[in-house]
Design a protein around this motif. Structure first.
Motif, PDB file in Angstrom:
ATOM      1  N   GLY A   1       0.808  -1.215   0.000  1.00 39.28           N
ATOM      2  CA  GLY A   1       0.000   0.000   0.000  1.00 39.28           C
ATOM      3  C   GLY A   1       0.839   1.262   0.000  1.00 39.28           C
TER       4      GLY A   1
ATOM      5  N   VAL B   1     -10.161  -0.160   1.948  1.00 37.77           N
ATOM      6  CA  VAL B   1      -9.630   1.184   1.694  1.00 37.77           C
ATOM      7  C   VAL B   1      -8.234   1.044   1.102  1.00 37.77           C
ATOM      8  CG1 VAL B   1      -9.050   3.434   2.688  1.00 37.77           C
ATOM      9  CG2 VAL B   1     -10.880   2.064   3.712  1.00 37.77           C
ATOM     10  N   ASN B   2      -8.044   1.572  -0.071  1.00 37.60           N
ATOM     11  CA  ASN B   2      -6.705   1.597  -0.688  1.00 37.60           C
ATOM     12  C   ASN B   2      -6.394   2.987  -1.206  1.00 37.60           C
ATOM     13  OD1 ASN B   2      -6.757  -1.782  -1.857  1.00 37.60           O
ATOM     14  ND2 ASN B   2      -5.157  -0.897  -0.590  1.00 37.60           N
TER      15      ASN B   2
ATOM     16  N   GLY C   1      -7.417  11.693   6.095  1.00 30.42           N
ATOM     17  CA  GLY C   1      -6.703  10.687   5.303  1.00 30.42           C
ATOM     18  C   GLY C   1      -6.488   9.384   6.049  1.00 30.42           C
TER      19      GLY C   1
ATOM     20  N   ASN D   1      -8.673   5.988  -1.306  1.00 32.49           N
ATOM     21  CA  ASN D   1      -8.229   7.066  -0.418  1.00 32.49           C
ATOM     22  C   ASN D   1      -7.426   8.094  -1.218  1.00 32.49           C
ATOM     23  OD1 ASN D   1      -7.245   8.744   1.563  1.00 32.49           O
ATOM     24  ND2 ASN D   1      -6.669   7.087   2.970  1.00 32.49           N
TER      25      ASN D   1
ATOM     26  N   THR E   1      -1.776   2.971  -4.938  1.00 31.05           N
ATOM     27  CA  THR E   1      -1.858   1.511  -4.815  1.00 31.05           C
ATOM     28  C   THR E   1      -2.739   0.970  -5.939  1.00 31.05           C
ATOM     29  OG1 THR E   1      -1.844   1.837  -2.412  1.00 31.05           O
ATOM     30  CG2 THR E   1      -2.403  -0.367  -3.211  1.00 31.05           C
TER      31      THR E   1
ATOM     32  N   TYR F   1      -2.096   6.546  14.763  1.00 26.48           N
ATOM     33  CA  TYR F   1      -0.641   6.650  14.643  1.00 26.48           C
ATOM     34  C   TYR F   1      -0.117   8.090  14.745  1.00 26.48           C
ATOM     35  CZ  TYR F   1       3.975   5.179  13.165  1.00 26.48           C
ATOM     36  OH  TYR F   1       5.330   4.917  13.142  1.00 26.48           O
ATOM     37  N   LEU F   2      -1.016   9.077  14.709  1.00 26.35           N
ATOM     38  CA  LEU F   2      -0.546  10.469  14.668  1.00 26.35           C
ATOM     39  C   LEU F   2       0.358  10.802  15.851  1.00 26.35           C
ATOM     40  CD1 LEU F   2      -2.413  13.634  13.591  1.00 26.35           C
ATOM     41  CD2 LEU F   2      -1.312  13.619  15.812  1.00 26.35           C
TER      42      LEU F   2
ATOM     43  N   ALA G   1      -7.316  11.359  -0.119  1.00 26.53           N
ATOM     44  CA  ALA G   1      -7.366  12.515   0.797  1.00 26.53           C
ATOM     45  C   ALA G   1      -6.062  13.308   0.787  1.00 26.53           C
ATOM     46  CB  ALA G   1      -7.665  12.039   2.209  1.00 26.53           C
ATOM     47  N   GLU G   2      -5.010  12.657   0.443  1.00 27.76           N
ATOM     48  CA  GLU G   2      -3.651  13.235   0.355  1.00 27.76           C
ATOM     49  C   GLU G   2      -3.414  14.512   1.178  1.00 27.76           C
ATOM     50  OE1 GLU G   2      -0.454  12.771  -2.792  1.00 27.76           O
ATOM     51  OE2 GLU G   2      -1.661  14.427  -3.523  1.00 27.76           O
ATOM     52  N   GLY G   3      -3.055  14.291   2.442  1.00 27.54           N
ATOM     53  CA  GLY G   3      -2.792  15.443   3.309  1.00 27.54           C
ATOM     54  C   GLY G   3      -1.415  15.424   3.932  1.00 27.54           C
TER      55      GLY G   3
ATOM     56  N   GLN H   1       3.760   9.483  15.384  1.00 26.20           N
ATOM     57  CA  GLN H   1       4.484  10.302  14.407  1.00 26.20           C
ATOM     58  C   GLN H   1       5.167  11.474  15.118  1.00 26.20           C
ATOM     59  OE1 GLN H   1       0.901   9.705  11.158  1.00 26.20           O
ATOM     60  NE2 GLN H   1       2.033  11.601  11.054  1.00 26.20           N
TER      61      GLN H   1
HETATM   62  C1  LIG Z   1      -2.615  10.637  10.397  1.00 27.88           C
HETATM   63  C2  LIG Z   1      -2.701   9.801   9.165  1.00 27.88           C
HETATM   64  C3  LIG Z   1      -2.986  10.393   7.936  1.00 27.88           C
HETATM   65  C4  LIG Z   1      -3.083   9.608   6.781  1.00 27.88           C
HETATM   66  N1  LIG Z   1      -3.337  10.226   5.593  1.00 27.88           N
HETATM   67  C5  LIG Z   1      -3.453   9.465   4.459  1.00 27.88           C
HETATM   68  C6  LIG Z   1      -3.767  10.070   3.206  1.00 27.88           C
HETATM   69  O1  LIG Z   1      -3.919  11.291   3.113  1.00 27.88           O
HETATM   70  N2  LIG Z   1      -3.882   9.261   2.120  1.00 27.88           N
HETATM   71  C7  LIG Z   1      -3.725   7.884   2.202  1.00 27.88           C
HETATM   72  O2  LIG Z   1      -3.861   7.186   1.191  1.00 27.88           O
HETATM   73  N3  LIG Z   1      -3.422   7.306   3.359  1.00 27.88           N
HETATM   74  C8  LIG Z   1      -3.293   8.053   4.492  1.00 27.88           C
HETATM   75  N4  LIG Z   1      -3.022   7.442   5.686  1.00 27.88           N
HETATM   76  C9  LIG Z   1      -2.891   5.963   5.690  1.00 27.88           C
HETATM   77  C10 LIG Z   1      -4.288   5.325   5.735  1.00 27.88           C
HETATM   78  O3  LIG Z   1      -4.714   5.264   7.085  1.00 27.88           O
HETATM   79  C11 LIG Z   1      -4.286   3.898   5.167  1.00 27.88           C
HETATM   80  O4  LIG Z   1      -3.227   3.186   5.710  1.00 27.88           O
HETATM   81  C12 LIG Z   1      -4.225   3.846   3.650  1.00 27.88           C
HETATM   82  O5  LIG Z   1      -5.249   4.586   3.047  1.00 27.88           O
HETATM   83  C13 LIG Z   1      -4.374   2.404   3.226  1.00 27.88           C
HETATM   84  O6  LIG Z   1      -4.212   2.270   1.851  1.00 27.88           O
HETATM   85  P1  LIG Z   1      -3.016   1.420   1.254  1.00 27.88           P
HETATM   86  O7  LIG Z   1      -3.052   0.071   1.928  1.00 27.88           O
HETATM   87  O8  LIG Z   1      -3.326   1.336  -0.187  1.00 27.88           O
HETATM   88  O9  LIG Z   1      -1.761   2.153   1.569  1.00 27.88           O
HETATM   89  C14 LIG Z   1      -2.898   8.207   6.850  1.00 27.88           C
HETATM   90  C15 LIG Z   1      -2.591   7.612   8.085  1.00 27.88           C
HETATM   91  C16 LIG Z   1      -2.485   8.404   9.221  1.00 27.88           C
HETATM   92  C17 LIG Z   1      -2.151   7.740  10.533  1.00 27.88           C
END
Ligand SMILES: Cc1cc2nc3c(=O)[nH]c(=O)nc-3n(C[C@H](O)[C@H](O)[C@H](O)COP(=O)(O)O)c2cc1C
Ligand code: SF4
Length: 490
Positions: free
Chosen positions: A50, A225-226, A163, A80, A230, A406-407, A82-84, A410
């Protein structure tokens, strides 16, 4: 090694017809002749991980969703977008250049897990991407690619936590983006809860927590959720096979990675490289290297990983390569700092960002987080009493206690890396010998225009209660939401 184009097309693909001419659609065509198990086997043996930050094996995640299906309702696939993550602009770049590839990947995922709905979760502010994706969905609907699957776009809030995938599901359910608990798959679009459905103001705490794993009785279906990137990898894996996919990248990190480079480089941008490319080369290929007369002194890999030092710049950009130097790949957003930048100001900027964005469901994350941010700001100002460095160390030790997401970790990881990897910066401020400096602006990227990153400067005015009022109310976002709920129901 140079830039490659497996996921990022060199030129924008503007219509579905152009996508088909560029060999698009072959993955979905192949997937339609395969069983869900065969699709899953291809994705699993490709080794795809991911790209949202965690690097979780995609095939394993899909399998968990299938293994925990609801008896009565099909799952939903959530993209997902949201890209932040500060310093990351790759998902928006992918969607701008080629939304079809992401949607094709999501349609294949839907076939694999038996979903009848796909939600592309973007932010309300991502107007260009919303338009691109909506237009692409209409074309796919007309061409019959989406038959049996409803594909929609959700316009979410601008908060960083949106996100985080459980917070994202909260937002999709009509509540505030406050994280729930528990990997690796989620229940939760269309959960039945008794909280009001007014996203900005009507919500209380996040919904009841449902742990992943076998459950008895009929429950809400799991949600897959991906991340955007990914899913953009999936069509080629299915069309060309997992062995082809593994011809680039490393054993543990197969394929390519789309990186964002910003900071004190000659230019800013997004580019795709093979996994395993040395970080220094990535910075040079995408960012043109350091500015004339300067050398790279530190690199921030998003705001979830330890600061990378100058002597680590030859580390391979891969999950294992950056973990081996005590940092991490995250979403491959590299903010570069040359020797003119004070690492204390970088850490103080990250600390402020995370403390403000914390939702307040966990007291140490919000309160110790804000205190830590204040202490690091004082350190940067060289406004230091003898007890400050120890106070910072102690606060770093507790900020992640009992954290629900997880924030908070971080926050701990990044500030710890300042203390451990840049002691000279901390010591010189503590001794009052370093010049007073403001924390650096660390925030989300609004855009990259003509090779220059545009940072969200509004974040400087964002209060820890997520308002933009002149003064902080003293409440957390969770307090405000709970007050509002009490007000509505009282
Ligand atoms: C604080 C925080 C912010 C996140 N922001 C994003 C984000 O903006 N976009 C995203 O794809 N994953 C974000 N993630 C990771 C997601 O929780 C998640 O792991 C992901 O969408 C899973 O998709 P993947 O398995 O394809 O990576 C964030 C995680 C944390 C802890
Ligand atoms: S760790 Fe922080 S951001 Fe995450 S749920 Fe707890 S308070 Fe909110």
């Amino acid at each position: 090694m140079g830039l490659v184009h497996r996921v990022l097309t060199p030129d924008p693909i503007l219509t579905l017809d152009d996508y088909v001419v560029a060999r698009g659609g072959r993955g979905l065509e192949a997937a339609r002749t395969m069983t869900p198990d065969e699709i899953m086997a291809a994705v699993t043996s490709s080794g795809l991980r991911g790209r949202g930050g965690g690097g979780f094996p995609t095939g394993r995640k899909w399998r968990t969703v299938i293994d925990n299906r609801s008896a009565s309702q099909p799952p939903t696939v959530v993209v997902n977008g949201a890209e932040g993550e500060p310093g990351t602009f790759k998902d928006r770049t992918i969607l701008r250049l080629d939304p079809y590839r992401v949607l094709e990947g999501a349609l294949i995922a839907a076939l694999a897990v038996g979903a009848d709905e796909i939600v592309v979760a973007l932010k309300q502010t991502f107007t260009t991407e919303i338009e691109r994706v909506r237009t692409a969905i209409t074309e796919l609907d007309t061409a019959g690619w989406t038959d049996g699957v409803k594909v929609t776009v959700f316009e979410g809030p601008s908060e960083y936590l949106y996100g985080e995938e459980t917070a994202l599901l909260e937002a999709l359910d009509g509540r505030m983006p406050f994280p729930r608990i528990a990997p690796p798959y989620r229940r939760g679009v269309d959960e039945v809860v008794e909280t009001p459905k007014d996203l900005r103001t009507g919500s209380g705490l996040s919904a009841h927590v449902e742990l992943a794993g076998p459950v008895s009785g009929d429950v809400a279906p799991p949600t897959l959720v991906n991340n955007v990137e990914t899913l953009a990898n999936v069509p080629n894996i299915v069309a060309r096979g997992p062995a082809w996919y593994r011809t680039e990248g490393t054993e543990e990190s197969p394929g390519t990675i789309v990186c964002t480079v910003t900071g004190t480089t000659q230019r800013h941008g997004v580019g795709e490289v093979m996994m395993g490319t040395p970080l220094r080369e990535v910075i040079s290929l995408i960012g043109g290297g350091p500015r004339p007369g300067r050398r790279i002194a530190a690199v921030l890999s998003g705001v979830a990983n330890a600061l990378i030092t100058e002597d680590q710049l030859d580390a391979p950009v891969s999950y294992e390569g950056l973990a081996a130097i005590g940092s991490g790949l995250g979403s491959a957003g590299f903010i570069v700092f040359d020797d003119s930048v004070d690492p204390a100001a970088v850490a103080a900027g990250v600390s402020r960002f995370l403390a403000v964005e914390s939702c307040g469901q966990c007291t140490p994350c919000k309160h110790d987080g804000l205190a830590l941010s204040d202490e690091l700001t004082r350190l940067c100002r060289s406004d230091v009493d003898a007890a400050l460095p120890d106070a910072i160390r102690s606060r770093v030790g507790t900020v992640a206690d009992e954290a629900r997401c997880y924030l908070a970790t971080q926050h701990q990881v990044v500030v710890n890396s300042l203390l451990e990897r840049f002691p000279q910066s901390v010591d010189s401020h503590a001794a009052g010998s370093a010049p007073s400096i403001a924390p650096l602006l660390v925030s989300e990227l609004v855009d990259i225009v003509d090779g220059q990153a545009v940072w969200d400067e509004r974040h400087l005015d964002k209060q820890p209660d997520w308002t933009y009022s002149a003064e902080w109310s003293g409440a957390t976002p969770v307090d405000l939401a709970a007050d509002h709920r009490a007000h509505r129901t009282g």
